[in-house]
Structures are given as C-alpha cells and as structure tokens.
Design a protein around this motif. Structure first.
Motif, PDB file in Angstrom:
ATOM      1  N   ALA A  80      11.766  15.024  10.154  1.00 47.61           N
ATOM      2  CA  ALA A  80      10.759  15.456  11.000  1.00 47.61           C
ATOM      3  C   ALA A  80       9.330  14.387  10.913  1.00 47.61           C
ATOM      4  N   VAL A  81       9.119  13.910   9.741  1.00 43.79           N
ATOM      5  CA  VAL A  81       8.076  12.842   9.654  1.00 43.79           C
ATOM      6  C   VAL A  81       8.462  11.508  10.117  1.00 43.79           C
ATOM      7  N   GLY A  82       9.776  10.940   9.987  1.00 43.93           N
ATOM      8  CA  GLY A  82      10.103  10.027  10.628  1.00 43.93           C
ATOM      9  C   GLY A  82       9.667   9.776  12.007  1.00 43.93           C
ATOM     10  N   LYS A  83       9.934  10.963  12.930  1.00 47.53           N
ATOM     11  CA  LYS A  83       9.778  11.009  14.468  1.00 47.53           C
ATOM     12  C   LYS A  83       8.291  11.165  14.662  1.00 47.53           C
ATOM     13  N   TYR A  84       7.522  11.939  13.838  1.00 47.94           N
ATOM     14  CA  TYR A  84       5.919  12.211  13.953  1.00 47.94           C
ATOM     15  C   TYR A  84       5.343  10.895  13.960  1.00 47.94           C
ATOM     16  N   LEU A  85       5.486  10.028  12.885  1.00 51.30           N
ATOM     17  CA  LEU A  85       5.025   8.760  12.730  1.00 51.30           C
ATOM     18  C   LEU A  85       5.198   7.750  14.074  1.00 51.30           C
ATOM     19  N   ILE A  86       6.217   7.897  14.574  1.00 54.71           N
ATOM     20  CA  ILE A  86       6.391   7.095  15.841  1.00 54.71           C
ATOM     21  C   ILE A  86       5.583   7.610  17.153  1.00 54.71           C
ATOM     22  N   THR A  87       5.743   9.056  17.005  1.00 53.06           N
ATOM     23  CA  THR A  87       4.863   9.875  18.137  1.00 53.06           C
ATOM     24  C   THR A  87       3.206   9.489  18.120  1.00 53.06           C
TER      25      THR A  87
ATOM     26  N   HIS B  13       5.678   0.357   7.361  1.00 48.16           N
ATOM     27  CA  HIS B  13       6.959  -0.230   7.295  1.00 48.16           C
ATOM     28  C   HIS B  13       7.985   0.430   6.873  1.00 48.16           C
ATOM     29  N   ILE B  14       7.804   1.330   5.659  1.00 43.59           N
ATOM     30  CA  ILE B  14       8.715   2.082   5.026  1.00 43.59           C
ATOM     31  C   ILE B  14       8.472   3.557   4.845  1.00 43.59           C
ATOM     32  N   LEU B  15       9.522   4.330   5.156  1.00 46.84           N
ATOM     33  CA  LEU B  15       9.607   5.651   4.867  1.00 46.84           C
ATOM     34  C   LEU B  15      10.325   5.987   3.802  1.00 46.84           C
ATOM     35  N   TYR B  16       9.912   6.714   2.326  1.00 49.75           N
ATOM     36  CA  TYR B  16      10.814   6.921   1.182  1.00 49.75           C
ATOM     37  C   TYR B  16      10.886   8.324   0.959  1.00 49.75           C
ATOM     38  N   ASP B  17      11.860   8.723   0.713  1.00 50.87           N
ATOM     39  CA  ASP B  17      12.051  10.389  -0.101  1.00 50.87           C
ATOM     40  C   ASP B  17      12.261   9.948  -1.631  1.00 50.87           C
TER      41      ASP B  17
ATOM     42  N   ILE C 101       3.877   1.633   2.701  1.00 56.22           N
ATOM     43  CA  ILE C 101       4.999   2.733   2.340  1.00 56.22           C
ATOM     44  C   ILE C 101       4.568   4.028   2.417  1.00 56.22           C
ATOM     45  N   GLU C 102       5.303   5.038   3.027  1.00 54.37           N
ATOM     46  CA  GLU C 102       4.705   6.335   3.102  1.00 54.37           C
ATOM     47  C   GLU C 102       6.106   7.062   2.575  1.00 54.37           C
TER      48      GLU C 102
ATOM     49  N   VAL D  85       0.955  -1.005   0.095  1.00 57.13           N
ATOM     50  CA  VAL D  85      -0.038   0.137   0.035  1.00 57.13           C
ATOM     51  C   VAL D  85       0.954   1.267  -0.196  1.00 57.13           C
ATOM     52  N   TRP D  86       0.662   2.019  -1.024  1.00 60.83           N
ATOM     53  CA  TRP D  86       1.455   3.386  -1.054  1.00 60.83           C
ATOM     54  C   TRP D  86       0.724   4.540  -0.431  1.00 60.83           C
ATOM     55  N   HIS D  87       1.282   5.348   0.410  1.00 61.46           N
ATOM     56  CA  HIS D  87       0.855   6.327   0.965  1.00 61.46           C
ATOM     57  C   HIS D  87       1.622   7.606   0.533  1.00 61.46           C
ATOM     58  N   THR D  88       0.985   8.861   1.068  1.00 62.59           N
ATOM     59  CA  THR D  88       1.934  10.079   0.957  1.00 62.59           C
ATOM     60  C   THR D  88       1.809  10.651   2.256  1.00 62.59           C
ATOM     61  N   THR D  89       2.913  11.174   2.779  1.00 63.25           N
ATOM     62  CA  THR D  89       2.975  11.943   3.963  1.00 63.25           C
ATOM     63  C   THR D  89       2.154  13.125   4.162  1.00 63.25           C
TER      64      THR D  89
END
Length: 354
Positions: free
Chosen positions: A46-53, A59-63, A100-101, A31-35
């Motif tokens: 910033a997004v990497g930390k926010y998703l944890i909070t 599963h995946i964060l991709y730029d 995947i975000e 599943v493909w998402h956008t942040t």
C-alpha cells in the motif's frame, strides 16, 4: 561510482524519480525516514503505491520485519522525499543523497523489533559503495534533533529526516543508530567495485597528513580504505589523526589483465546467433564474458551463462540490465550500445570498446 541499482531489490514505479545532484563534490549521505504505517507485506504494498501517487518517492522502501527491499530510482540521482531548504534543494545535496523509507512509526523505533537480513546487508553494501561513512554527523534522532545547515552541507554519513534543514518531521524517531551499522558489518561481502583498484605502491606504510580521509588515502595508495581500516583496527566512525602511521595491505604491482569486449563483435553475434540453431556461436569468448556478468547481475540463468551464444535468453538478459541501469524505450532494446556495455564492464572487470 557506486551501485546505481541494487540487484536484490524489487523495482517500483517507472525508475524515473529525480535528476542530477546539485553538489556532486560534497560528501555522500543517507536519510532515514519512517512511513508512519504498519509493517508487513500489506503495508509495504500500500505504501509503495501511495508514494508513487503522491510523487514523494524515496530511493528505497524497506520493511524491518520481513527484510523486504524495493527501489524506485537510481541512487546516483535525486529522490523526492525531502522539502527544500529555501533555495537549497536538499534532495540534491551531496554526491548521493540516498532516501530510505522504513515501514514503521517514529514513535516506536524500529530498531527495537526489526529483523534485518540479507536484503538489509545489500542495502548497506550499496550505501558504502558510494563512500558514505559509517557515521551520524548530526547525532541523535530523538525529538529536538539538530538541523544544522553547515553539518548537512559538509558532512557525509547517515542522517534522519529529523536532521535535514528546511524540514519539520522528526522521523525516524529515536532509533538505535549503532544498530543500523552493526546489522551489516563491513566484513560482509562488498559489492563488485565500479572500477578496479589501482595496484598498490611499494610503500608499506602511510603517514596521515592534514586533510586526509581514509577514502582519500585509499585513492592515493591503490588500497581499499576498508582494508586499511581493518588492518589498522580502525572502526566506525573511522577517525584518523595527523601523523598517524597506517599499515597498507600489500597487493601485486602488476594488475591482472582484463578481457576486452567489442560492441561490434557482440552485435555481429547477436545478428547471427539469434536466428541460427540453438547454441550457434560467433564470438563466443567475448559473449561468455558478458554472459558471466549478466549471471552475476542475477539476470541470466546459469544454464545459459557459459555457452558463448548470444541467443534470445542472453538478449533478454542484456535488455533487463539496460532497464535496470535506467534505460527506457528503444534505448533499452535492440543493438548493444557502447555506453551500456561500459556500465556492465565497470561493474564486472572487463573493458568495453566500440
């Protein structure tokens, strides 16, 4: 089993984001998402930390502009990026449901400006290692996309967040779906298979029967389905017809012998080699097999990967492999265990025994 941790990816969080899948016999999907954020390292961090909070880890964060790739949790377990569809836990649908975000906005499809590189190819390699087909069963990701429950429950492949029943987001937007697959062609170097393929039968062709899939034919014949597709000119979405005669790629009927590594021998080496003088060896042949596997995982420098000595560098590298495989606390350190050694053996072509 496919890749659980992508060796090229950074690690985010503590590695624990979900649990076992509810329908492991159903086809695997992505599943493909956008942040809904900007791209680049500042946004990624910033997004990497926010998703944890927010406890909404995929599963995946991709730029898409830097090709930066990070992983929160094992691909064989669920993530937290989807809403349930009533009693159906959408995050746990399928053999895998890889979330995947992408650091992008749905209103500006990232495939219009992205720069996919080696890390994107590594991501697609891991996806395909689970048998996820290069297909988009629900079609377009444009606004108004279908959220058909039957399609979601029964069809493997790539989906947008906009396709998942029980959800109301329309990301990732109207991306170029074909571009996702073309950016990492199947001719790129595949991951080391979890288990070696069985030797092919003497049959040089196979006639497609009702209910057959390429992956199923591959399992029957001992020939990788990717090879069958390439040999017969079959391209995404990899459709085959009943009665179609497929050529099979011949392989040796005698598989190469695999080295065997004993947990008892490794622990004996660990107990003797670490406190001894640098370079001391106890069971060098078996230790070299493990060192080569750890090197292939990117965890052990080449300098230490062929001496056959279970020194501190090898010990640290093995502990890193355990953490990479999801082990935590005392289970990620100390004596070598049969379970973790079997995981390494399955990926790198040797046999583990007690």
């Amino acid at each position: 089993m496919g890749e659980i941790w992508i060796k090229e990816a950074e690690r985010l969080g503590d590695g624990s984001i979900g649990g076992a899948m509810d329908s492991p016999s159903a086809p695997g999907r992505v599943v493909w998402h956008t942040t809904e954020s900007g791209a680049g390292n500042a946004s990624f961090n910033a997004v990497g930390k926010y998703l944890i909070t927010a406890a909404s880890e995929p599963h995946i964060l991709y730029d898409p502009t830097t090709d930066r790739l990070a992983q929160y949790g094992p691909l064989n377990q669920s993530a937290r990026a989807l809403r349930n569809d009533g009693a159906t836990r959408t995050n746990r649908t399928g053999r895998v449901c890889i979330q995947i975000e992408v650091c992008a906005r749905a209103g500006t499809p990232f495939t219009g400006y992205w720069k996919p590189g080696p890390n994107f190819k590594a991501l697609m390699r891991a996806i395909r290692s689970w048998g996820v087909p290069d297909a988009w069963p629900a079609g377009s990701c444009a606004p108004g996309a279908s959220r058909n429950r039957t399609t979601w429950a029964t069809k493997g492949g790539h989906y947008g967040h906009c396709h998942v029943p029980g959800n109301d987001h329309w990301d990732p937007g109207n991306i170029d779906r074909a571009a996702i697959l073309k950016a990492a062609p199947t001719t790129s170097t595949p991951a080391t298979p979890a288990t070696p393929s069985a030797p092919a039968t003497s049959t040089s062709t196979y006639t497609v029967k009702s209910g057959d899939t390429l992956s199923g034919i591959g399992a029957k014949t001992g020939v990788k389905w990717e090879s069958i597709a390439a040999l017969n000119g079959i391209k995404a979405p990899y459709t085959i017809k009943v009665g179609q005669v497929l050529k099979l790629k011949a392989t040796s009927t005698t598989p190469a012998a695999k080295p065997t590594v004993s947990v008892a021998h490794l622990n004996a080496a660990r107990a003797k080699d670490i406190p001894a003088a640098t370079g001391h060896t106890t069971y060098p042949a078996e230790v070299k097999v493990v060192e080569a596997a750890l090197k292939a995982e990117g965890l052990l420098a080449a300098t230490y990967a062929a001496d056959g000595s279970w020194g501190t560098k090898t010990d640290d590298a093995y502990n890193a492999f355990r953490r990479k495989s999801g082990y935590t606390g005392s289970a990620a350190t100390g004596s070598v265990g049969l379970e973790s050694l079997k995981k390494l053996a399955a990926k790198h072509g040797f046999t583990a025994k007690a």
